[in-house]
Design a protein around this motif. Structure first.
Motif, mmCIF file in Angstrom:
data_model
loop_
_atom_site.group_PDB
_atom_site.id
_atom_site.type_symbol
_atom_site.label_atom_id
_atom_site.label_comp_id
_atom_site.label_asym_id
_atom_site.label_seq_id
_atom_site.Cartn_x
_atom_site.Cartn_y
_atom_site.Cartn_z
ATOM 1 N N SER A 102 0.720 -1.277 -0.077
ATOM 2 C CA SER A 102 -0.075 0.135 0.194
ATOM 3 C C SER A 102 0.886 1.234 -0.083
ATOM 4 O O SER A 102 0.463 2.203 -0.627
ATOM 5 C CB SER A 102 -1.046 0.073 1.111
ATOM 6 O OG SER A 102 -0.183 0.157 2.393
ATOM 7 N N LEU A 103 1.959 1.299 0.707
ATOM 8 C CA LEU A 103 2.861 2.359 0.734
ATOM 9 C C LEU A 103 3.797 2.722 -0.713
ATOM 10 O O LEU A 103 3.493 3.754 -1.069
ATOM 11 C CB LEU A 103 3.897 2.103 1.835
ATOM 12 C CG LEU A 103 3.373 2.274 3.214
ATOM 13 C CD1 LEU A 103 4.657 2.322 4.386
ATOM 14 C CD2 LEU A 103 2.742 3.616 3.373
ATOM 15 N N ALA A 115 -1.166 13.732 3.955
ATOM 16 C CA ALA A 115 -1.886 12.568 4.480
ATOM 17 C C ALA A 115 -0.923 11.669 5.135
ATOM 18 O O ALA A 115 0.051 11.349 4.541
ATOM 19 C CB ALA A 115 -2.787 11.849 3.520
ATOM 20 N N ARG A 116 -1.290 11.371 6.309
ATOM 21 C CA ARG A 116 -0.198 10.631 7.168
ATOM 22 C C ARG A 116 -0.833 9.198 7.298
ATOM 23 O O ARG A 116 -1.897 9.004 7.662
ATOM 24 C CB ARG A 116 -0.331 11.342 8.639
ATOM 25 C CG ARG A 116 0.521 12.379 8.538
ATOM 26 C CD ARG A 116 0.416 13.251 9.813
ATOM 27 N NE ARG A 116 -0.859 13.677 10.409
ATOM 28 C CZ ARG A 116 -1.289 14.094 11.598
ATOM 29 N NH1 ARG A 116 -0.324 13.947 12.673
ATOM 30 N NH2 ARG A 116 -2.505 14.490 11.958
ATOM 31 N N PRO A 117 -0.132 8.339 6.658
ATOM 32 C CA PRO A 117 -0.414 7.010 6.481
ATOM 33 C C PRO A 117 -0.537 6.391 8.095
ATOM 34 O O PRO A 117 0.402 6.277 8.963
ATOM 35 C CB PRO A 117 0.814 5.996 6.048
ATOM 36 C CG PRO A 117 1.645 7.170 6.048
ATOM 37 C CD PRO A 117 1.245 8.283 6.185
ATOM 38 N N ALA A 118 -1.574 5.711 8.458
ATOM 39 C CA ALA A 118 -1.740 5.212 9.965
ATOM 40 C C ALA A 118 -2.394 3.560 9.996
ATOM 41 O O ALA A 118 -3.052 3.363 8.808
ATOM 42 C CB ALA A 118 -2.988 6.205 10.723
ATOM 43 N N TRP A 119 -2.040 3.097 10.863
ATOM 44 C CA TRP A 119 -2.484 1.754 11.270
ATOM 45 C C TRP A 119 -3.176 1.789 12.434
ATOM 46 O O TRP A 119 -2.488 2.297 13.578
ATOM 47 C CB TRP A 119 -1.452 0.811 11.024
ATOM 48 C CG TRP A 119 -1.857 -0.784 11.020
ATOM 49 C CD1 TRP A 119 -2.250 -1.649 12.052
ATOM 50 C CD2 TRP A 119 -1.667 -1.247 9.664
ATOM 51 N NE1 TRP A 119 -2.693 -2.704 11.250
ATOM 52 C CE2 TRP A 119 -2.367 -2.588 9.839
ATOM 53 C CE3 TRP A 119 -1.368 -1.027 8.566
ATOM 54 C CZ2 TRP A 119 -2.645 -3.657 8.998
ATOM 55 C CZ3 TRP A 119 -1.398 -1.967 7.539
ATOM 56 C CH2 TRP A 119 -2.030 -3.159 7.892
ATOM 57 N N VAL A 120 -4.331 1.178 12.645
ATOM 58 C CA VAL A 120 -4.913 1.378 13.763
ATOM 59 C C VAL A 120 -5.074 -0.051 14.565
ATOM 60 O O VAL A 120 -5.310 -1.080 13.711
ATOM 61 C CB VAL A 120 -6.656 1.812 13.825
ATOM 62 C CG1 VAL A 120 -7.254 1.501 15.013
ATOM 63 C CG2 VAL A 120 -6.444 3.013 13.202
ATOM 64 N N LEU A 182 4.396 -7.316 13.865
ATOM 65 C CA LEU A 182 3.841 -6.306 12.649
ATOM 66 C C LEU A 182 4.181 -5.002 13.318
ATOM 67 O O LEU A 182 4.279 -4.079 12.314
ATOM 68 C CB LEU A 182 2.610 -6.980 12.801
ATOM 69 C CG LEU A 182 1.483 -6.012 11.939
ATOM 70 C CD1 LEU A 182 1.812 -6.012 10.405
ATOM 71 C CD2 LEU A 182 0.066 -6.400 12.148
ATOM 72 N N TYR A 183 3.835 -4.753 14.533
ATOM 73 C CA TYR A 183 3.664 -3.388 15.131
ATOM 74 C C TYR A 183 5.165 -2.618 14.796
ATOM 75 O O TYR A 183 5.162 -1.593 14.163
ATOM 76 C CB TYR A 183 3.612 -3.428 16.494
ATOM 77 C CG TYR A 183 3.515 -2.127 17.440
ATOM 78 C CD1 TYR A 183 2.400 -1.483 17.687
ATOM 79 C CD2 TYR A 183 4.671 -1.425 17.819
ATOM 80 C CE1 TYR A 183 2.124 -0.176 18.398
ATOM 81 C CE2 TYR A 183 4.616 -0.333 18.512
ATOM 82 C CZ TYR A 183 3.304 0.057 18.765
ATOM 83 O OH TYR A 183 3.538 1.422 19.592
ATOM 84 N N GLY A 188 8.579 0.729 11.315
ATOM 85 C CA GLY A 188 9.770 0.840 10.460
ATOM 86 C C GLY A 188 9.382 1.496 9.002
ATOM 87 O O GLY A 188 10.316 2.034 8.406
ATOM 88 N N LEU A 189 8.280 0.956 8.620
ATOM 89 C CA LEU A 189 7.824 1.464 7.086
ATOM 90 C C LEU A 189 7.423 2.780 7.185
ATOM 91 O O LEU A 189 7.056 3.457 6.226
ATOM 92 C CB LEU A 189 6.630 0.371 6.600
ATOM 93 C CG LEU A 189 7.001 -0.619 6.294
ATOM 94 C CD1 LEU A 189 5.629 -1.654 6.126
ATOM 95 C CD2 LEU A 189 7.903 -0.884 5.336
#
Length: 283
Positions: A102-103, A115-120, A182-183, A188-189
């Motif tokens: 996705s990145l 836009a700041r890529p986020a993961w919830v 994963l976190y 790191g990404l």
């Protein structure tokens, strides 16, 4: 005998022979396993409980209140054995593969620079495991009463809120290793990590302490229920919080949680990843 008729006769004989040689592969799980032998009962229970777990994980079962009585041992064996760890690891690997892609796609398509890529992430049964609590209080004996909040667990249709709060306050819930990996990989990404939990604000200190001791750090936000959120379903509460994240300029590319109520509702992440949890249901 004409050649065509002979060929049809040989084909018919071949089909009859094949049908008699192939054993039946479809078996019905008996409604009353006590009518079978002990070994057959165990097999029937295992088949039924594995199918029941698939049903609740895919949400085919809809809202459910209790682990079936015949599946208590199955849930214990699943949670304490290698399958739970393996299922969690596969979910994390799928999430990481999507995150990387996705990145790369966003960079190629020239997405919004602001836009700041986020993961919830959810917390319980997603980053932290409450398995030690259930191991003591009974696998499969807990009942999830589907209320807006709080989630009610019970061994006798009543949630021992004091007992669970004491467990949460002790801040000893272990990490889920695939989720921790994963976190760290997501950080790191370059993802902004946002933790969105159904825990209440007064549990913040214990929750932060537990997360840090389990290896999690440097999250962007840790969002807990405020007094104004009491009475809201998890879907409503978490949807509202995701909408607020988007309003702040976050692009929620991924969302990981053990409940469908962690993942559904508007707005949703670009991709959501359901972690296994056959212990309880939250609406």
């Amino acid at each position: 005998m004409p050649r065509r008729l002979l060929l049809l006769l040989l084909l018919a004989l071949s089909l009859v022979a094949s049908a008699s040689a192939v054993p039946a592969v479809i078996r019905m799980v008996p409604d009353d396993p006590t009518a079978a032998s002990s070994g057959a009962v165990d097999d029937a229970d295992s088949l039924f409980c594995d199918s029941w777990r698939l049903s609740v994980e895919t949400a085919n079962a809809g809202p459910w209140l209790a682990v079936p009585a015949r599946c208590g041992d199955f849930v214990r064996d699943y949670m304490e054995g290698p399958r739970y760890a393996s299922d969690s690891a596969v979910a994390a690997a799928d999430a990481l593969a999507f995150a990387s892609d996705s990145l790369a796609a966003a960079a190629e398509w020239g997405g919004s620079a602001s836009a700041r890529p986020a993961w919830v992430f959810d917390v319980d049964e997603t980053l932290l495991s409450n398995a030690p609590y259930y191991a003591v209080n009974g696998w499969g004996k807990s009942i999830a009463i589907v209320l807006a909040f709080p989630l009610i667990f019970s061994r006798s249709l009543e949630f021992n809120e004091t007992s669970f709060d004491e467990w949460a306050d002790a801040a000893k819930a272990p990490t889920l290793p695939p989720s921790l990996n994963l976190y760290n990989q997501l950080q790191g990404l370059g993802f902004h990590i946002i933790l969105l939990t159904g825990r209440i604000e007064f549990q913040r200190n214990a929750t932060e302490s537990n997360l840090l001791s389990a290896g999690y750090n440097s999250w962007e936000k840790l969002i807990l229920r405020q007094p104004s959120d009491i009475g809201k379903t998890a879907v409503q509460y978490k949807s509202e919080r995701r909408a607020a994240m988007e309003a702040e300029g976050f692009k929620i590319l991924g969302n990981s949680g053990d409940q469908w109520s962690d993942l559904i509702g508007s707005p949703m992440a670009t991709r959501s990843f359901k972690l296994p949890n056959p212990m309880y249901f939250i609406s």
